[in-house]
Design a protein around this motif. Structure first.
Motif, PDB file in Angstrom:
ATOM      1  N   ARG A 239     -54.410 -25.193 -23.620  1.00  0.00           N
ATOM      2  CA  ARG A 239     -55.335 -25.655 -22.579  1.00  0.00           C
ATOM      3  C   ARG A 239     -56.624 -26.196 -23.190  1.00  0.00           C
ATOM      4  O   ARG A 239     -57.175 -27.205 -22.740  1.00  0.00           O
ATOM      5  CB  ARG A 239     -55.621 -24.494 -21.638  1.00  0.00           C
ATOM      6  CG  ARG A 239     -56.473 -24.832 -20.437  1.00  0.00           C
ATOM      7  CD  ARG A 239     -56.432 -23.679 -19.433  1.00  0.00           C
ATOM      8  NE  ARG A 239     -56.908 -22.421 -19.970  1.00  0.00           N
ATOM      9  CZ  ARG A 239     -56.191 -21.297 -20.000  1.00  0.00           C
ATOM     10  NH1 ARG A 239     -54.949 -21.273 -19.535  1.00  0.00           N
ATOM     11  NH2 ARG A 239     -56.698 -20.195 -20.501  1.00  0.00           N
ATOM     12  N   THR A 240     -57.102 -25.548 -24.233  1.00  0.00           N
ATOM     13  CA  THR A 240     -58.329 -25.992 -24.897  1.00  0.00           C
ATOM     14  C   THR A 240     -58.159 -27.367 -25.521  1.00  0.00           C
ATOM     15  O   THR A 240     -59.040 -28.223 -25.431  1.00  0.00           O
ATOM     16  CB  THR A 240     -58.733 -24.981 -25.992  1.00  0.00           C
ATOM     17  OG1 THR A 240     -59.029 -23.723 -25.391  1.00  0.00           O
ATOM     18  CG2 THR A 240     -59.957 -25.469 -26.761  1.00  0.00           C
ATOM     19  N   VAL A 241     -57.005 -27.593 -26.140  1.00  0.00           N
ATOM     20  CA  VAL A 241     -56.786 -28.855 -26.844  1.00  0.00           C
ATOM     21  C   VAL A 241     -56.417 -29.990 -25.892  1.00  0.00           C
ATOM     22  O   VAL A 241     -56.896 -31.121 -26.035  1.00  0.00           O
ATOM     23  CB  VAL A 241     -55.685 -28.684 -27.911  1.00  0.00           C
ATOM     24  CG1 VAL A 241     -55.432 -30.011 -28.628  1.00  0.00           C
ATOM     25  CG2 VAL A 241     -56.087 -27.615 -28.924  1.00  0.00           C
ATOM     26  N   HIS A 242     -55.593 -29.687 -24.880  1.00  0.00           N
ATOM     27  CA  HIS A 242     -55.019 -30.766 -24.065  1.00  0.00           C
ATOM     28  C   HIS A 242     -55.381 -30.709 -22.586  1.00  0.00           C
ATOM     29  O   HIS A 242     -54.929 -31.562 -21.818  1.00  0.00           O
ATOM     30  CB  HIS A 242     -53.496 -30.754 -24.195  1.00  0.00           C
ATOM     31  CG  HIS A 242     -53.005 -30.913 -25.598  1.00  0.00           C
ATOM     32  ND1 HIS A 242     -53.305 -32.017 -26.380  1.00  0.00           N
ATOM     33  CD2 HIS A 242     -52.245 -30.109 -26.389  1.00  0.00           C
ATOM     34  CE1 HIS A 242     -52.739 -31.888 -27.569  1.00  0.00           C
ATOM     35  NE2 HIS A 242     -52.093 -30.735 -27.600  1.00  0.00           N
ATOM     36  N   GLY A 243     -56.155 -29.734 -22.159  1.00  0.00           N
ATOM     37  CA  GLY A 243     -56.517 -29.649 -20.756  1.00  0.00           C
ATOM     38  C   GLY A 243     -55.532 -28.840 -19.935  1.00  0.00           C
ATOM     39  O   GLY A 243     -54.578 -28.256 -20.460  1.00  0.00           O
TER      40      GLY A 243
ATOM     41  N   THR B 138     -48.517 -34.604 -26.059  1.00  0.00           N
ATOM     42  CA  THR B 138     -49.326 -33.436 -26.402  1.00  0.00           C
ATOM     43  C   THR B 138     -48.439 -32.347 -27.005  1.00  0.00           C
ATOM     44  O   THR B 138     -47.207 -32.449 -27.016  1.00  0.00           O
ATOM     45  CB  THR B 138     -50.073 -32.891 -25.174  1.00  0.00           C
ATOM     46  OG1 THR B 138     -49.123 -32.472 -24.180  1.00  0.00           O
ATOM     47  CG2 THR B 138     -50.971 -33.959 -24.571  1.00  0.00           C
ATOM     48  N   PHE B 139     -49.083 -31.294 -27.493  1.00  0.00           N
ATOM     49  CA  PHE B 139     -48.383 -30.229 -28.205  1.00  0.00           C
ATOM     50  C   PHE B 139     -48.481 -28.910 -27.447  1.00  0.00           C
ATOM     51  O   PHE B 139     -49.396 -28.703 -26.646  1.00  0.00           O
ATOM     52  CB  PHE B 139     -48.996 -30.021 -29.601  1.00  0.00           C
ATOM     53  CG  PHE B 139     -48.867 -31.199 -30.526  1.00  0.00           C
ATOM     54  CD1 PHE B 139     -47.781 -31.314 -31.374  1.00  0.00           C
ATOM     55  CD2 PHE B 139     -49.836 -32.190 -30.556  1.00  0.00           C
ATOM     56  CE1 PHE B 139     -47.656 -32.390 -32.239  1.00  0.00           C
ATOM     57  CE2 PHE B 139     -49.730 -33.278 -31.411  1.00  0.00           C
ATOM     58  CZ  PHE B 139     -48.640 -33.376 -32.261  1.00  0.00           C
ATOM     59  N   LEU B 140     -47.550 -28.010 -27.734  1.00  0.00           N
ATOM     60  CA  LEU B 140     -47.658 -26.614 -27.326  1.00  0.00           C
ATOM     61  C   LEU B 140     -48.036 -25.820 -28.570  1.00  0.00           C
ATOM     62  O   LEU B 140     -47.310 -25.831 -29.567  1.00  0.00           O
ATOM     63  CB  LEU B 140     -46.329 -26.099 -26.748  1.00  0.00           C
ATOM     64  CG  LEU B 140     -45.771 -26.855 -25.540  1.00  0.00           C
ATOM     65  CD1 LEU B 140     -44.504 -26.173 -25.023  1.00  0.00           C
ATOM     66  CD2 LEU B 140     -46.806 -26.984 -24.434  1.00  0.00           C
TER      67      LEU B 140
ATOM     68  N   ASP C 173     -48.519 -27.364 -15.983  1.00  0.00           N
ATOM     69  CA  ASP C 173     -49.680 -26.487 -15.821  1.00  0.00           C
ATOM     70  C   ASP C 173     -49.718 -25.419 -16.910  1.00  0.00           C
ATOM     71  O   ASP C 173     -48.683 -24.847 -17.267  1.00  0.00           O
ATOM     72  CB  ASP C 173     -49.615 -25.806 -14.447  1.00  0.00           C
ATOM     73  CG  ASP C 173     -50.642 -24.706 -14.299  1.00  0.00           C
ATOM     74  OD1 ASP C 173     -51.823 -25.031 -14.069  1.00  0.00           O
ATOM     75  OD2 ASP C 173     -50.273 -23.519 -14.442  1.00  0.00           O
ATOM     76  N   VAL C 174     -50.934 -25.159 -17.424  1.00  0.00           N
ATOM     77  CA  VAL C 174     -51.159 -24.025 -18.324  1.00  0.00           C
ATOM     78  C   VAL C 174     -52.340 -23.191 -17.827  1.00  0.00           C
ATOM     79  O   VAL C 174     -53.017 -22.527 -18.600  1.00  0.00           O
ATOM     80  CB  VAL C 174     -51.398 -24.471 -19.784  1.00  0.00           C
ATOM     81  CG1 VAL C 174     -50.102 -24.906 -20.443  1.00  0.00           C
ATOM     82  CG2 VAL C 174     -52.439 -25.590 -19.855  1.00  0.00           C
TER      83      VAL C 174
ATOM     84  N   GLY D 129     -64.127 -27.365 -28.390  1.00  0.00           N
ATOM     85  CA  GLY D 129     -63.565 -27.088 -29.700  1.00  0.00           C
ATOM     86  C   GLY D 129     -62.234 -27.769 -29.936  1.00  0.00           C
ATOM     87  O   GLY D 129     -61.515 -27.421 -30.865  1.00  0.00           O
ATOM     88  N   ALA D 130     -61.868 -28.738 -29.110  1.00  0.00           N
ATOM     89  CA  ALA D 130     -60.604 -29.440 -29.286  1.00  0.00           C
ATOM     90  C   ALA D 130     -60.750 -30.550 -30.315  1.00  0.00           C
ATOM     91  O   ALA D 130     -61.634 -31.381 -30.203  1.00  0.00           O
ATOM     92  CB  ALA D 130     -60.142 -30.027 -27.953  1.00  0.00           C
TER      93      ALA D 130
END
Length: 316
Positions: A59-63, A70-72, A94-95, A304-305
């Motif tokens: 969520r921090t990296v990709h929203g 995008t990555f998990l 959703d995350v 911090g992404a």
């Protein structure tokens, strides 16, 4: 698509999930058979189950709504990209929301027994010796969520259609565990439960080459880097009487740095950088100004992404 080799196919019925061994370079396709069905998803390093997909880091990296490209990510201290979203024809995932649980349906709806994602995941993961405590927050595929200006999160109806799919490329050997979300009394799947098609393919060379390169950093640790790499075998928490604290980077040292501003620079600082929260605390206001500039220039957001696409370093 024609370059792929199909290695597995499964129809996942409502109320069920499936634990799948996915090797590095393989693709898991999760496809709508009827449409409008949410799928919860857990993911573990096949060789170290303590490394698992982490909604918070993702969520921090990709929203809130990761989609194609995008990555998990796994949880700290490993923080590695475990899977890459190669394709996503619907584009809403959703995350933010946790998995639904038996407690939810009893407390909110009065159902003492009801199909739910936590219990489905628990049973699917049991094949590999994992327990209910090992189920983690889900990557919720085809789930539409919103966050309002007052900070409230909500679920909205979805309009995914028959044939919509999401494809996840394994960047390491993983145990992938999708399940048909059990929320038939919620908007999550438009108040219904439908089957889902699962397929595993070998990725083509072109697909493997399409994954953005990621940095290899010293801060991405493995159990070999831990002071205590032994997984606890007992439930109770008991202090180690021989323990002696040894925190990194301590004691912290502060160093005063003098920064001279020209009259023009000071005028800009006063006009655009002074935050009311600092009052007359000029050093704190200037520090805020400098780091805000750095965030805006080098980070995707003030969260911090990293700017992944600009790294250009070989991937693990």
């Amino acid at each position: 698509m024609s370059d792929r080799k199909a290695v597995f196919e499964w129809i996942m019925q409502p109320g069920t999930g499936k634990a799948l061994e996915l090797r590095k370079g393989q693709i898991l396709r999760v496809e709508q058979i009827e449409g409008a069905q949410c799928v919860d998803f857990n993911c573990f390093n096949l060789h170290d189950y303590k490394e698992f997909m982490h909604c918070g880091r993702t969520r921090t990296v990709h929203g809130f709504n990761p989609s194609k490209g995008t990555f998990l990510w796994s949880a700290p201290p490993r923080e590695q990209a475990m899977m890459y979203i190669l394709e996503d024809t619907y584009g809403r995932n959703d995350v933010l929301f946790p998995r639904c649980s038996a407690y939810l349906y009893e407390s909110a709806y009065g159902f003492h027994q009801h199909t739910n994602c936590h219990d489905i995941q628990t049973e699917a993961q049991r094949e590999y010796g994992l327990t209910p405590d090992d189920v983690h927050d889900s990557f919720n595929m085809f789930m539409c969520t919103e966050v309002t200006l007052d900070g409230r999160a909500s679920i909205t109806r979805q309009v995914s259609k028959k044939g919509d799919y999401i494809e996840l490329l394994a960047l390491m050997d993983v145990l992938a565990v999708p399940n048909v979300c059990g929320a038939d009394v919620m908007r999550t799947s438009n108040f219904g439960l439908k089957p889902i098609k699962l397929e595993i393919f070998e990725a083509s060379e072109k697909e493997l080459a399409s994954v953005p390169k990621l940095p290899v950093l010293k801060s991405q640790r493995t159990p070999a880097d831990f002071r205590n790499a032994q997984i606890k075998s007992t439930r109770a928490l008991v202090a180690d009487r021989s323990y002696s604290a040894s925190f990194q980077n301590t004691p912290l040292v502060e160093e005063a740095i003098t920064i001279e501003l020209s009259p023009e620079e000071y005028a800009v600082f006063e006009r655009s950088a002074r935050a009311d929260i600092y009052g007359d605390d000029m050093p704190s206001a200037l520090r805020d100004f400098v780091f805000t500039w750095w965030e805006n220039k080098y980070l995707r957001a003030a969260s911090g992404a990293p700017r992944i696409e600009t790294v250009g370093v070989d991937q693990k």
